[in-house]
Scaffold this active site. Structure first.
Site, mmCIF file in Angstrom:
data_model
loop_
_atom_site.group_PDB
_atom_site.id
_atom_site.type_symbol
_atom_site.label_atom_id
_atom_site.label_comp_id
_atom_site.label_asym_id
_atom_site.label_seq_id
_atom_site.Cartn_x
_atom_site.Cartn_y
_atom_site.Cartn_z
ATOM 1 N N GLY A 45 0.797 -1.226 0.000
ATOM 2 C CA GLY A 45 0.000 0.000 0.000
ATOM 3 C C GLY A 45 0.830 1.276 0.000
ATOM 4 O O GLY A 45 2.008 1.283 -0.374
ATOM 5 N N HIS A 450 21.030 1.641 32.037
ATOM 6 C CA HIS A 450 21.870 2.847 31.942
ATOM 7 C C HIS A 450 23.052 2.566 31.021
ATOM 8 O O HIS A 450 23.601 1.475 31.069
ATOM 9 C CB HIS A 450 22.379 3.214 33.337
ATOM 10 C CG HIS A 450 23.292 4.405 33.332
ATOM 11 N ND1 HIS A 450 22.830 5.689 33.136
ATOM 12 C CD2 HIS A 450 24.645 4.498 33.467
ATOM 13 C CE1 HIS A 450 23.860 6.532 33.168
ATOM 14 N NE2 HIS A 450 24.975 5.824 33.353
#
Ligand code: FAD
Length: 479
Positions: A45, A450
């Site tokens: 599409g 982290h």
């Protein structure tokens, strides 16, 4: 039925092989239904062939190209100044990505038993559809149908897209050369994404928006970060400005615009992109024959199961009212397939995320602060700037912030929004948190890795509670 008519029987017919249609087809195949997917162009599409994927490939390339100027300060030596960008070579690269994904969808359809027919489909009655292929006209008889014909750019009558000077979103992604100057009519997400990308490739961009500001649906505090960066890149904004007409003369586009502030003026550019909305593809597909009504603007109304008012016919994606987003189309496609297979399934639109691939990117899910207040919530907002995040500084992308909107009474997260690098990936955590009805404490108590940008969510949640670690807390402790 016409006497002597030979119709191919299938459980389900799907018109349109975009992210809505092909997802529905694959799920129906998985559920054991015979399914015929009719697509007049290539599977994937708008999203795959001329939308999400090509635009993000261009945005990524532009980012890499403009990022070269930052390399010297990180100690990378060499003649970066000589780097140039070849858009026609980029087109080849884009072509390989798109075809690889096209082939992937072809393969998945085949493996899931989906019959793909290349042709244009139109309803003949409530249970029959005609398909015009390159060489014949074939009729299909179906139990259920899914309309997934998508949308196309809206072009106002006073503008004519010629594909050379005046472009729509398809034509701009097919350019072979970077224009020197580009005016963009429409400050929605496509205009902003394309404008910033071309500015990074060296184009002088002007964005014209009729509303008082760009991206009017998005909270102003998020949009401000994008405007600031875009201006640094040389993008000019003309807001509250109306385009009256466009004339192509001597190889340039002359846009006649007017605003209360500046009166009438003429903006001249090499190319103009028109991107002021989309219209659903609901004409010329025989909806009348199937008894399907459309709304004023051409959309097909559906219920949470994606059923139209004709019980056995479903509609999904850009032909239905709601945001034109590929992930909404896919979700609706999967739900429609499951409902057809008699499984309990429904679409809940509360937590559909949005992403704008601007610089910095913006992404969000759930309510904005303004929406929450309007709905009567007493809200607490926790915000954490990326300039206080180690990873953001280490990658030289410290603009923006993460923000959580919290219901003061229940501590439930009502919305999560982020403007910054990789916001598109960061929002996944927000969608899950809201889907699981998380409270602000759930986010604050979750250990985030982290050094990552995702720590921005943790700190924003902590800030809402009045005890963020890496910023000075302005809010009182919240219990
Ligand atoms: P479409 O993708 O429009 O597919 C419909 C298909 O139906 C088409 O292939 C068409 O050929 C076919 N068709 C139509 N009529 C017939 C017929 N009669 N017979 C047979 N076949 C037919 N969304 C996002 O979520 N994220 C993004 O980053 C994003 N970026 C975008 C960037 C641009 C430049 C554009 C234009 C769009 C972008 N979108 C994005 C929106 C996204 O592309 C659409 O929301 C999505 O493609 C809609 O999917 P769909 O299945 O409803 O229809």
């Amino acid at each position: 039925m016409v006497v002597g008519e030979v119709a191919i029987e299938t459980d389900v017919v799907i018109i349109g092989g975009g992210p809505g249609g092909y997802a529905a087809a694959i799920r129906l195949g998985q559920l054991g239904k015979s399914v015929t997917l009719i697509e007049k162009e290539r599977l994937g599409g708008v999203c795959l062939n001329r939308g999400c994927i090509p635009s993000k490939a261009l945005i990524h390339t532009a980012e890499q190209f403009s990022g070269l100027s930052q390399l010297h300060k990180m100690g990378i030596k060499g003649s970066i100044e000589d780097a140039a960008f070849d858009l026609s070579r980029w087109q080849e690269w884009k072509g390989t990505i798109v075809s690889q994904l096209n082939q992937g969808i072809d393969h998945l359809c085949a493996e899931n038993g989906v019959t793909v027919v290349k042709g244009g489909a139109s309803f003949l009655s409530e249970h029959r559809i005609g398909v015009q292929t390159d060489h014949d006209f074939q009729i299909y008889k179906f139990e259920n149908a899914i309309i997934a014909t998508g949308s196309k750019p809206f072009i106002p009558s006073f503008l004519e897209v010629d594909g050379e000077f005046i472009l729509d979103s398809t034509a701009i992604l097919e350019l072979q050369e970077v224009p020197s100057t580009l005016s963009i009519i429409g400050g929605g997400y496509i205009g902003i994404e394309m404008g910033i990308a071309f500015a990074k490739l060296g184009t002088k961009v002007t964005i014209i928006e009729m509303a008082a500001r760009i991206l009017p649906q998005i909270s102003e505090n998020l949009v401000k970060e994008v405007v600031k960066k875009a201006k640094k890149l040389g993008v000019a904004f003309k807001t509250a400005t109306k385009v009256e007409k466009a004339v192509v003369e001597n190889g340039q586009v002359h846009l006649f615009v007017s605003s209360e502030k500046s009166g009438s003026e003429v903006l001249v550019s090499d190319k103009t992109l028109v991107t002021i909305g989309r219209v659903p593809n609901t004409t010329n597909i025989g909806l009348d024959q199937a008894g399907i009504r459309v709304e004023k603007q051409g959309y097909i109304t559906v219920n949470t199961e994606c059923r139209t008012h004709v019980e056995h016919i479903f509609a999904i994606g850009d032909v239905t009212p709601g945001p034109s987003l590929a992930h909404r189309a896919s979700k609706q496609g999967i739900v429609a397939a499951e409902v057809i297979a008699h499984l309990p399934s429904a679409v809940d639109t509360s937590f559909i995320p949005y992403v704008i691939f601007s610089d910095p990117q913006i992404a969000g899910v759930g309510l904005s602060r303004e929406e929450a207040v309007k709905l009567g919530y007493k809200v607490k907002v926790g915000s954490f700037p990326f300039r206080a995040n180690g990873r953001a500084l280490a990658t030289n992308e410290s603009e923006g912030f993460a923000e959580v909107i919290v219901d003061e009474k229940s501590h439930l997260l009502l919305g999560m929004h982020v403007v910054g690098a990789d916001a598109s990936n960061l929002i996944g955590e927000g969608v899950l948190a809201l889907e699981l009805a998380a409270r602000v404490e759930d986010l604050a108590l979750t250990i985030h890795p982290h050094p990552t940008l995702s720590e921005g969510w943790l700190e924003a949640a902590e800030a809402a509670l009045g005890h963020a670690i890496h910023i000075v807390n302005k809010q009182k402790k919240y219990s």
